[in-house]
Design an enzyme around this catalytic site. Structure first.
Site, mmCIF file in Angstrom:
data_model
loop_
_atom_site.group_PDB
_atom_site.id
_atom_site.type_symbol
_atom_site.label_atom_id
_atom_site.label_comp_id
_atom_site.label_asym_id
_atom_site.label_seq_id
_atom_site.Cartn_x
_atom_site.Cartn_y
_atom_site.Cartn_z
ATOM 1 N N CYS A 1 0.796 -1.228 0.000
ATOM 2 C CA CYS A 1 0.000 0.000 0.000
ATOM 3 C C CYS A 1 0.829 1.279 0.000
ATOM 4 O O CYS A 1 0.296 2.366 -0.208
ATOM 5 C CB CYS A 1 -0.950 -0.002 1.192
ATOM 6 N N HIS B 1 -3.201 7.093 2.981
ATOM 7 C CA HIS B 1 -3.680 5.784 2.536
ATOM 8 C C HIS B 1 -5.034 5.532 3.178
ATOM 9 O O HIS B 1 -5.195 5.689 4.392
ATOM 10 C CB HIS B 1 -2.668 4.709 2.938
ATOM 11 N N ASN C 1 -10.163 -0.011 1.222
ATOM 12 C CA ASN C 1 -8.712 -0.083 1.038
ATOM 13 C C ASN C 1 -8.419 -0.720 -0.314
ATOM 14 O O ASN C 1 -8.655 -1.910 -0.505
ATOM 15 C CB ASN C 1 -8.103 -0.915 2.176
#
Length: 325
Positions: free
Chosen positions: A113, A252, A282
Site C-alpha cells: 500500500c 492511505h 482499502n
C-alpha cells in the site's frame, strides 16, 4: 537541479459494488459494526474477467492524456501491485504494449500500500539525474481476488482500483521531499503466499487458502499510526516547513480509525485531510493516486498548494511525500 513534478493524474474504479448489506449476507457482520470499526460503506469489485492490467491500462491512459502527452513520450513505466496477472511478463510490460508506449522501459515493484509514494521517489531519482523526462507511475490491484471472504475481520476492508500519475522534468517545484522505509522484522503481520508452502500460515486463514490476504489487525494498526505520523513529520521538516504551510494531507485510505489516530498524532485538523474510503475501502497502493485525482476534480487543490501524501503497507513499509502543486 531539475525538478520532478506530477503533471497528470488518472484513476479507474470498477463498476460492481459490494455494499455493507452485501457483506452482511456473506459473513457474520453488520453495517453498524463495519462503519464503527472502519468507516467503509462500499467497496468496488473487479469483474471476474477483469484483472490488474486491465485497470492499470485505463488509469495510465487517463494520466497521460491529463498530462497532455502521447504514450510515445513516456520514458519509463513503474507499476506497483501485489496482485499481478502473471509473475512474468510484468504487468508494466503488458501495460506498455497496450498503451503503445513503445519508447518506455518498464518494470513492476512491490511496496504494497506504500507503492505510490515509493514510485514517486523512484521517478524523482530518474528525472533528477537526467535519465528520463517523463515517468508513468501506476498503482493497481484486484485485492478482491486475494480476499478471504470467510474472514469477517478483513473481507470488509478491501476493494479494487487503479491510480496513475505522470511525473515529468520541470523547472517548477514539484516533489519536494520523500521518506520511505521498511520494518521487515514485522513483515509477517500481513501475508499472502506465492510459491512458499507454510502450514502455519495456511492454518491462520479461515478459508485455508494460502494466497489470500491475512492480517494481524492490532499489530498493523499500531505500526501504521506511528509510521504515517512520523514519516509525514519528517518530509515537512526536511522542507523547512510546518503544518501551517500544508494545505492538504492525502493518506492511505485503509481504515478510518487508523487515519484518525494518525491525524491526531500529527496534530492537524480534519479539514486538512482528504478521505474517500467510505466509497472505496482499502484499494492498496491505488488509494492515494485515486484520492489525489478526486481531490483535484473537487477543487481541493490549487496551484501552489503544498500537499502531503502518506501511506503504509505490507512489508511492513511506509512512505510520505511532500509536493508543491
Amino acid at each position: 537541479m531539475i525538478n520532478a513534478k506530477i503533471t497528470g493524474v488518472g484513476g479507474y474504479i470498477p463498476e460492481k459494488v459490494y455494499d455493507n448489506a452485501y457483506m452482511e449476507s456473506i459473513v457474520d457482520t453488520s453495517d453498524e459494526w463495519i462503519l464503527r470499526r472502519t468507516g467503509i460503506k462500499e467497496r468496488h469489485i473487479s469483474a471476474d474477467n477483469e484483472y490488474t492490467t486491465d485497470m492499470a491500462i485505463i488509469a495510465g491512459k487517463r494520466a497521460i492524456e491529463n498530462a497532455g502527452l502521447t504514450p510515445e513520450e513516456i520514458d519509463l513505466i513503474l507499476l506497483a501491485t501485489v496482485t499481478p496477472d502473471y509473475f512474468t511478463p510484468a504487468c508494466s510490460c503488458i501495460v506498455q504494449s497496450n498503451l503503445g508506449a513503445v519508447n518506455a522501459a518498464a518494470f513492476d515493484y512491490n511496496a504494497a500500500c506504500s507503492g505510490f509514494v515509493t514510485g514517486l521517489t523512484i521517478a524523482k531519482q530518474f528525472i533528477q539525474t537526467g535519465t528520463y523526462k517523463h515517468v508513468l507511475v501506476i498503482c493497481a490491484d484486484t485485492l478482491s481476488k486475494a480476499t478471504d471472504y470467510k474472514d469477517r475481520a478483513t473481507c470488509v476492508l478491501f476493494g479494487d482500483a487503479a491510480g496513475a500519475a505522470v511525473v515529468s522534468a520541470s523547472e517548477e517545484q514539484g516533489i519536494i521531499s520523500t521518506d520511505i522505509g521498511a520494518d521487515g522484522a514485522s513483515g509477517l503481520a500481513i501475508t499472502s503466499l506465492a510459491y512458499r508452502n507454510d502450514e502455519e500460515e495456511t492454518e491462520k486463514r479461515i478459508s485455508h487458502k494460502k494466497d489470500t490476504l491475512w492480517m494481524a489487525g492490532q499489530a498493523v494498526m499500531k505500526f501504521a499510526v506511528k509510521a504515517m505520523a512520523d514519516a509525514s513529520e519528517r518530509v515537512v521538516e526536511q522542507a523547512g516547513l510546518t503544518w501551517d504551510d500544508i494545505s492538504l494531507v492525502i493518506p492511505h485510505q485503509a481504515n478510518y480509525r487508523i487515519v484518525d489516530s494518525a491525524i491526531k498524532r500529527m496534530g492537524i485538523s480534519n479539514d486538512k485531510v482528504f478521505l474517500n474510503l467510505e466509497k472505496y475501502g482499502n484499494t492498496s497502493a491505488s488509494c492515494i493516486p485515486v484520492a489525489l485525482s478526486q481531490a483535484l476534480e473537487q477543487g481541493r487543490i490549487k496551484k501552489g498548494d503544498k500537499i502531503v501524501l502518506v501511506g503504509f503497507g505490507g512489508g511492513l513499509t511506509w512512505g510520505a511525500a511532500l509536493l508543491e502543486w
